[in-house]
Design an enzyme around this catalytic site. Structure first.
Site, PDB file in Angstrom:
ATOM      1  N   VAL A 158     -11.300   2.973  -3.577  1.00  0.00           N
ATOM      2  CA  VAL A 158     -11.061   2.341  -4.880  1.00  0.00           C
ATOM      3  C   VAL A 158     -12.104   1.233  -5.036  1.00  0.00           C
ATOM      4  O   VAL A 158     -12.106   0.267  -4.266  1.00  0.00           O
ATOM      5  CB  VAL A 158      -9.627   1.766  -4.973  1.00  0.00           C
ATOM      6  CG1 VAL A 158      -9.422   1.104  -6.329  1.00  0.00           C
ATOM      7  CG2 VAL A 158      -8.584   2.868  -4.747  1.00  0.00           C
ATOM      8  N   ASN A 215     -12.741  -2.874   2.991  1.00  0.00           N
ATOM      9  CA  ASN A 215     -13.628  -1.717   3.132  1.00  0.00           C
ATOM     10  C   ASN A 215     -14.711  -1.813   2.057  1.00  0.00           C
ATOM     11  O   ASN A 215     -14.404  -2.069   0.880  1.00  0.00           O
ATOM     12  CB  ASN A 215     -12.837  -0.415   2.975  1.00  0.00           C
ATOM     13  CG  ASN A 215     -11.892  -0.173   4.125  1.00  0.00           C
ATOM     14  OD1 ASN A 215     -12.160  -0.574   5.251  1.00  0.00           O
ATOM     15  ND2 ASN A 215     -10.760   0.474   3.856  1.00  0.00           N
ATOM     16  N   GLN A 217     -14.019   3.050   1.766  1.00  0.00           N
ATOM     17  CA  GLN A 217     -13.554   2.544   0.474  1.00  0.00           C
ATOM     18  C   GLN A 217     -13.370   3.704  -0.495  1.00  0.00           C
ATOM     19  O   GLN A 217     -14.261   4.547  -0.652  1.00  0.00           O
ATOM     20  CB  GLN A 217     -14.565   1.531  -0.106  1.00  0.00           C
ATOM     21  CG  GLN A 217     -14.043   0.858  -1.364  1.00  0.00           C
ATOM     22  CD  GLN A 217     -14.967  -0.245  -1.888  1.00  0.00           C
ATOM     23  OE1 GLN A 217     -16.077  -0.431  -1.375  1.00  0.00           O
ATOM     24  NE2 GLN A 217     -14.514  -0.965  -2.898  1.00  0.00           N
ATOM     25  N   HIS A 231      -7.048  -5.565   2.234  1.00  0.00           N
ATOM     26  CA  HIS A 231      -5.903  -5.019   2.965  1.00  0.00           C
ATOM     27  C   HIS A 231      -5.376  -6.129   3.871  1.00  0.00           C
ATOM     28  O   HIS A 231      -6.129  -6.694   4.677  1.00  0.00           O
ATOM     29  CB  HIS A 231      -6.330  -3.860   3.875  1.00  0.00           C
ATOM     30  CG  HIS A 231      -6.824  -2.645   3.152  1.00  0.00           C
ATOM     31  ND1 HIS A 231      -6.042  -1.531   2.942  1.00  0.00           N
ATOM     32  CD2 HIS A 231      -8.037  -2.359   2.607  1.00  0.00           C
ATOM     33  CE1 HIS A 231      -6.750  -0.605   2.306  1.00  0.00           C
ATOM     34  NE2 HIS A 231      -7.967  -1.084   2.095  1.00  0.00           N
ATOM     35  N   ASP A 242       0.854  -1.187   0.000  1.00  0.00           N
ATOM     36  CA  ASP A 242       0.000   0.000   0.000  1.00  0.00           C
ATOM     37  C   ASP A 242       0.892   1.238   0.000  1.00  0.00           C
ATOM     38  O   ASP A 242       1.904   1.302   0.699  1.00  0.00           O
ATOM     39  CB  ASP A 242      -0.921   0.009   1.232  1.00  0.00           C
ATOM     40  CG  ASP A 242      -2.064   0.992   1.066  1.00  0.00           C
ATOM     41  OD1 ASP A 242      -3.219   0.537   0.940  1.00  0.00           O
ATOM     42  OD2 ASP A 242      -1.806   2.215   1.051  1.00  0.00           O
ATOM     43  N   HIS A 260     -10.503  -5.266  -3.223  1.00  0.00           N
ATOM     44  CA  HIS A 260      -9.136  -5.506  -2.753  1.00  0.00           C
ATOM     45  C   HIS A 260      -9.174  -5.807  -1.268  1.00  0.00           C
ATOM     46  O   HIS A 260      -9.993  -5.255  -0.534  1.00  0.00           O
ATOM     47  CB  HIS A 260      -8.236  -4.289  -3.018  1.00  0.00           C
ATOM     48  CG  HIS A 260      -8.779  -3.012  -2.452  1.00  0.00           C
ATOM     49  ND1 HIS A 260      -9.773  -2.300  -3.078  1.00  0.00           N
ATOM     50  CD2 HIS A 260      -8.492  -2.332  -1.315  1.00  0.00           C
ATOM     51  CE1 HIS A 260     -10.070  -1.245  -2.358  1.00  0.00           C
ATOM     52  NE2 HIS A 260      -9.312  -1.225  -1.268  1.00  0.00           N
TER      53      HIS A 260
HETATM   54  P1  5GP Z   1      -9.703   1.592   0.213  1.00  0.00           P
HETATM   55  O1  5GP Z   1      -9.684   2.935   0.891  1.00  0.00           O
HETATM   56  O2  5GP Z   1     -10.460   1.649  -1.101  1.00  0.00           O
HETATM   57  O3  5GP Z   1     -10.131   0.447   1.070  1.00  0.00           O
HETATM   58  O4  5GP Z   1      -8.194   1.260  -0.102  1.00  0.00           O
HETATM   59  C1  5GP Z   1      -7.486   1.822  -1.160  1.00  0.00           C
HETATM   60  C2  5GP Z   1      -6.039   1.731  -0.797  1.00  0.00           C
HETATM   61  O5  5GP Z   1      -5.281   1.870  -1.962  1.00  0.00           O
HETATM   62  C3  5GP Z   1      -5.572   2.821   0.185  1.00  0.00           C
HETATM   63  O6  5GP Z   1      -5.049   2.221   1.370  1.00  0.00           O
HETATM   64  C4  5GP Z   1      -4.514   3.585  -0.606  1.00  0.00           C
HETATM   65  O7  5GP Z   1      -3.422   3.982   0.201  1.00  0.00           O
HETATM   66  C5  5GP Z   1      -4.119   2.585  -1.671  1.00  0.00           C
HETATM   67  N1  5GP Z   1      -3.690   3.197  -2.912  1.00  0.00           N
HETATM   68  C6  5GP Z   1      -4.359   4.140  -3.629  1.00  0.00           C
HETATM   69  N2  5GP Z   1      -3.667   4.458  -4.737  1.00  0.00           N
HETATM   70  C7  5GP Z   1      -2.559   3.689  -4.731  1.00  0.00           C
HETATM   71  C8  5GP Z   1      -1.447   3.575  -5.629  1.00  0.00           C
HETATM   72  O8  5GP Z   1      -1.351   4.231  -6.666  1.00  0.00           O
HETATM   73  N3  5GP Z   1      -0.480   2.677  -5.296  1.00  0.00           N
HETATM   74  C9  5GP Z   1      -0.554   1.901  -4.166  1.00  0.00           C
HETATM   75  N4  5GP Z   1       0.461   1.057  -3.957  1.00  0.00           N
HETATM   76  N5  5GP Z   1      -1.583   1.998  -3.295  1.00  0.00           N
HETATM   77  C10 5GP Z   1      -2.574   2.882  -3.582  1.00  0.00           C
END
Ligand code: 5GP
Length: 118
Positions: free
Chosen positions: A98, A89, A96, A104, A33, A102
């Site tokens: 993205v 998430n 969430q 974590h 991440d 996915h």
């Molecule tokens: P969410 O908030 O949707 O559960 O998790 C999305 C995760 O993707 C976040 O923890 C964020 O830090 C990670 N993330 C977003 N953009 C990128 C990226 O370009 N590269 C990487 N390695 N992680 C990303």
């Protein structure tokens, strides 16, 4: 075909955006991440972006969800002591950002009582 732009994770899978990839198979990719919230913070991502969240994935392709979980487990053994927290998430109200499903994988010295912080 979809009229949506590829997700940031699809762009990582296509190597359009760099990432620290730690595992890749035919169906799944895992990378660090970009904003880690634990000593080990990996994302395990199905290569398809057909599923926005874990409930859709469970309904649509349970074998792929099982591969995500198995990948998380082996990565926790490789990158930490084998113990881990798995978080999906689901929905903007749960954090969430993205909408390409996915997991974590958090590991490496987690403390009790921090569950709500991610
Ligand atoms: P969410 O908030 O949707 O559960 O998790 C999305 C995760 O993707 C976040 O923890 C964020 O830090 C990670 N993330 C977003 N953009 C990128 C990226 O370009 N590269 C990487 N390695 N992680 C990303």
């Amino acid at each position: 075909m979809t009229d949506r732009a590829p997700s940031v994770f699809s762009r990582i899978i296509a190597r359009e955006i760099p990432a620290d990839v730690v595992f890749e198979s035919e169906h799944v990719i895992a990378f660090k991440d970009i904003a880690p919230q634990a000593p080990v913070h990996l994302l395990v991502v199905p290569k398809t972006e057909a599923y926005a969240n874990v409930a859709e994935l469970a309904a649509g392709d349970p074998a792929l969800l099982a591969e995500v979980v198995a990948t998380a487990s082996s990565l926790a053994a490789e990158h930490a002591d084998g113990d881990y927290r798995l978080i999906f998430n689901t929905g903007a109200g749960a954090g969430q950002t993205v909408f390409h499903v996915h997991a974590h994988v958090l590991a490496g010295g987690l403390t009790e009582g921090t569950l709500a912080q991610l």
